[in-house]
Design a protein around this motif. Structure first.
Motif, short mmCIF file in Angstrom:
data_model
loop_
_atom_site.label_atom_id
_atom_site.label_comp_id
_atom_site.label_asym_id
_atom_site.label_seq_id
_atom_site.Cartn_x
_atom_site.Cartn_y
_atom_site.Cartn_z
N PRO A 175 0.83 -1.21 0.00
CA PRO A 175 0.00 0.00 0.00
C PRO A 175 0.86 1.26 0.00
N ARG A 176 0.33 2.31 -0.60
CA ARG A 176 1.07 3.57 -0.69
C ARG A 176 1.47 4.07 0.70
N PHE A 177 2.70 4.54 0.81
CA PHE A 177 3.22 5.06 2.07
C PHE A 177 3.97 6.36 1.81
N ALA A 178 4.02 7.21 2.79
CA ALA A 178 4.63 8.53 2.65
C ALA A 178 6.09 8.50 3.10
N LEU A 179 6.89 9.39 2.48
CA LEU A 179 8.27 9.62 2.90
C LEU A 179 8.31 11.04 3.46
N ARG A 180 8.27 11.15 4.77
CA ARG A 180 8.08 12.45 5.41
C ARG A 180 9.38 13.09 5.90
N GLU A 181 10.41 12.28 6.11
CA GLU A 181 11.68 12.81 6.61
C GLU A 181 12.62 13.10 5.44
N SER A 182 13.43 14.15 5.57
CA SER A 182 14.30 14.51 4.46
C SER A 182 15.53 15.25 4.97
N VAL A 183 16.52 15.32 4.08
CA VAL A 183 17.70 16.14 4.32
C VAL A 183 18.20 16.59 2.94
N LEU A 234 16.87 9.25 -3.17
CA LEU A 234 17.59 10.46 -3.53
C LEU A 234 16.84 11.07 -4.71
N ASP A 235 16.24 12.22 -4.49
CA ASP A 235 15.52 12.94 -5.54
C ASP A 235 16.44 14.05 -6.04
N VAL A 236 16.99 13.87 -7.24
CA VAL A 236 17.95 14.82 -7.78
C VAL A 236 17.28 16.11 -8.23
N GLU A 237 16.10 15.98 -8.80
CA GLU A 237 15.44 17.15 -9.38
C GLU A 237 14.69 17.98 -8.35
N GLY A 238 14.10 17.33 -7.35
CA GLY A 238 13.21 18.04 -6.44
C GLY A 238 11.90 18.35 -7.12
N GLY A 239 10.94 18.80 -6.35
CA GLY A 239 9.69 19.24 -6.94
C GLY A 239 8.64 18.17 -7.16
N ALA A 240 8.84 16.97 -6.61
CA ALA A 240 7.81 15.95 -6.73
C ALA A 240 6.54 16.42 -6.05
N ALA A 241 5.40 16.17 -6.73
CA ALA A 241 4.13 16.66 -6.19
C ALA A 241 3.74 15.93 -4.91
N GLU A 242 4.06 14.64 -4.84
CA GLU A 242 3.67 13.85 -3.68
C GLU A 242 4.82 12.93 -3.29
N ARG A 243 5.28 13.06 -2.05
CA ARG A 243 6.42 12.26 -1.59
C ARG A 243 5.90 10.93 -1.05
N SER A 244 5.52 10.04 -1.96
CA SER A 244 5.01 8.74 -1.54
C SER A 244 5.37 7.69 -2.58
N LEU A 245 5.29 6.43 -2.17
CA LEU A 245 5.58 5.29 -3.04
C LEU A 245 4.57 4.18 -2.75
N GLN A 246 4.47 3.24 -3.67
CA GLN A 246 3.70 2.03 -3.44
C GLN A 246 4.40 0.88 -4.16
N GLY A 247 4.08 -0.34 -3.75
CA GLY A 247 4.62 -1.51 -4.40
C GLY A 247 3.56 -2.19 -5.25
#
Length: 629
Positions: free
Chosen positions: A378-386, A594-607
């Motif tokens: 199920p889709r899950f969020a990636l909330r932490e970043s640096v 690692l998001d090189v471009e930045g600017g993703a509308a939604e920081r989430s993934l699913q399998g």
């Protein structure tokens, strides 16, 4: 030790050594080449092989994949040997874990399969630098695939070390390795007979005393440089029965005698970023293999199971239209067994075909039980970043130099290099980089202002850079070219100079970013712009393989539980990353992007249970003319 005891020990050792030599000499080779045929255990033999590469398959899956090969009717498995993985630094060898090629071959034998080994040193296989270790490029002027003594010495050391692993498994000692290949498709690269003779001699002197062969494309322009007069020549091609007839007519004209074999029958094909996903009809592969078997022609399906070019493994090509074509992470190859280990329509068609041409008394093994099915997450969020710029002290120690250094000059093999300098006092205007290898994200005072993409020969960016601006160029190694004449040119990073307007930029600080260890990153809940690492987690009741859906993200890399899956890029065609079940666990699983471009509308993934292939409409924009070098 007394003199008597020393003499007795020496005598005992001498007897033991003589017995070892006698036993080795007395061993009857299992496999031989006699006239126009292969002979195995004294009987004429047709090789029915499929290609699999142990580093592209998690070790936990080896037996299952090999069992699938046997059940399709294959009697042999072929593999390259990956020099770049086995000797990651000069003299430091690794044959452990997923690189234990001897274990792979022993398991194949337990499943009823012999082996053909192709040690290179050059192997192509859509692998970074064609399988050569990147550290070769640290030596100025060194030329691979040549009589350069520095290259030959390194290759000889590597082959001798491979022999230590494989010696007991050679057919000359009764083992399952039937034969081995000299070099790889050299006719597509050069015409140096001295080099090919040296490559043959190095294999023999390393101890490979079994039948050897060469493998090249089917045609006079390939035969001119690749095959050796006294060595079995096999050919590589794709296509249908008409293509097979033409290929073997060409081989027979060039080499009237000798066994006939397809060293690589391309039953599928690989993908480049930004181009279309390749598939081939099952019927074409089945009918061509039928043609082989009707004529007693041996073959090797390339690939039987392609697997995945995990991490930084993927290489690149080039063409007349495109100066640079990086390969995708997936090496599915539209093979009979797909990237997740599932049998396909092509597998069933080939199994049926092979089943009609078995030798007397031979039967097809039953289809093995299907492994664990792929699972949905199920889709899950990636909330932490640096932010990557903030993480530099955690990832790298700075190196200063007047001019920008390429990646190899920084003793780095893979990953990114962050180049930092100040725009000179008199400089203003357009940025020119000569040249970017292979993709640069340009930041001015920490803010993204554009990109430079080697695929299109881009070296200039219309950015209004002002004096004193902190200029950061994050340059990604997208994979070294693995085929053709440009192998020796594949140093990465910035290869020459940088200018702003008419002024050259000096005094650079370099941050090497191989990203082999991300454990030191310190995340927060702050929103980020520009290149950044994002972390999230998901939980599983049971582990299973899945395809991580990266749609919605731009460009970058993904790690799951510390395993580097590889590269993702919104341009496609690959829009999912394969996650093997052994890399997941019941309970908590950590994901870092690692998001090189930045600017993703939604920081989430699913399998997902299946892969997604989709090429972005603007992926192949018109190439910009490159400035002359």
């Amino acid at each position: 030790m007394s003199g008597f005891r020393r003499g007795l020990a020496a005598c005992t050792l001498a007897v033991a050594l003589s017995l070892t030599v006698f036993n080795a000499a007395a061993a009857t080779p299992r496999f031989a080449i006699e006239g126009d045929r292969f002979v195995l255990d004294g009987k004429p033999h047709v090789i029915r092989s499929g290609e699999m590469h142990y580093p592209r398959i998690p070790r936990e899956f080896w037996r299952e994949r090999l069992r699938q090969a046997r059940a399709m009717g294959l009697n042999t498995v072929t593999t390259y040997v990956f020099w770049n993985l086995h000797e990651p630094e000069p003299g430091r060898f690794d044959f452990s874990g997923n690189l234990d090629i001897a274990a792979f071959i022993r398991i194949a034998k337990e499943e009823g399969l012999d082996t053909i080994v192709r040690p290179g040193p050059y192997i192509c296989t859509e692998l970074d630098f064609g399988g050569f270790p990147a550290w070769l490029l640290r030596t100025p002027g060194l030329r691979v695939r040549s009589m350069d003594p520095r290259f030959l010495a390194a290759g000889e050391r590597y082959l001798r070390r491979v022999h230590q692993e494989l010696a007991p498994l050679l057919s000359s000692r009764g083992g399952p390795i039937l034969m081995m290949q000299i070099e790889n498709e050299y006719g597509s690269y050069g015409r140096d007979r001295d080099y090919m003779r040296t490559a043959q001699r190095q294999m023999i002197e390393a101890g490979f005393d079994l039948p050897l062969f060469t493998s090249d494309g089917a045609g006079p322009h390939y035969f001119e440089g690749g095959p050796l007069p006294d060595v079995t020549a096999v050919i590589n091609f794709d296509g249908d029965v008409a293509d097979a007839e033409a290929a073997f007519d060409a081989l027979r004209e060039f080499r009237p005698r000798g066994p006939r074999m397809v060293g690589e029958y391309w039953a599928g094909w690989f993908d480049h970023w930004g181009e279309t996903h390749h598939t081939t009809p099952p019927e074409r592969a089945a009918s061509t293999v039928e043609w082989f078997l009707q004529r007693g022609i041996s073959f090797n399906l390339y690939m039987f199971h392609g697997g995945t070019s995990f991490g930084w493994l993927a290489g690149a090509n080039y063409s007349r239209e495109m100066p640079y074509q990086p390969d995708t992470t997936s090496y599915d190859y539209d093979a009979p067994v797909d990237e997740a280990g599932r049998i396909t329509a092509k597998y069933r068609a080939l199994r049926e075909t092979i089943g009609r041409h078995l030798q007397a008394g031979e039967t097809l093994p039953p289809l093995p039980e299907a492994g664990a099915p792929t699972i949905a997450v199920p889709r899950f969020a990636l909330r932490e970043s640096v932010a990557l710029l903030d993480a530099l002290p955690m990832l790298s120690k700075p190196v200063s130099a007047k001019l920008p250094r390429n990646m190899e000059a920084l003793d780095q093999n893979y990953g990114f290099v962050l180049y930092r300098a100040s725009v000179p006092a008199k400089a203003r205007g357009k940025l020119t980089v000569d040249e970017v290898r292979d993709y640069a994200t340009v930041l001015a005072d920490g803010k993204p202002v554009g990109t430079l993409d080697r695929r299109f020969g881009e070296r200039e960016l219309d950015a209004d850079l002002k004096p004193g601006t902190r200029l950061d160029l994050l340059v990604e190694n997208m994979g070294r070219i693995n085929f053709g004449a440009r192998l020796d040119e594949e140093r990465k990073g910035i290869t020459r100079s940088v200018r702003v307007g008419a002024e050259e930029v000096f005094d650079w600080t370099h941050y090497s970013l191989p990203l082999s260890d991300l454990s030191g990153l310190r995340y927060s809940q702050r929103a980020q712009t520009g290149p950044a690492f994002w972390r999230g987690e998901f939980r599983l009741d049971r582990a299973g393989s899945t395809f991580l859906d990266t749609r919605g993200w731009g460009k970058g890399h993904v790690w799951v539980n510390g395993h580097h899956l590889g590269r993702h890029w919104k341009i496609g065609p690959q829009q999912t990353l394969f996650v093997p079940a052994p890399w997941l666990r019941q309970g908590r699983n950590e994901v870092v992007v690692l998001d090189v471009e930045g600017g993703a509308a939604e920081r989430s993934l699913q399998g997902l249970t299946d892969p997604v292939y989709d090429t972005a409409p603007d992926a192949l924009k018109p190439a910009r003319p490159a400035k002359p070098r």
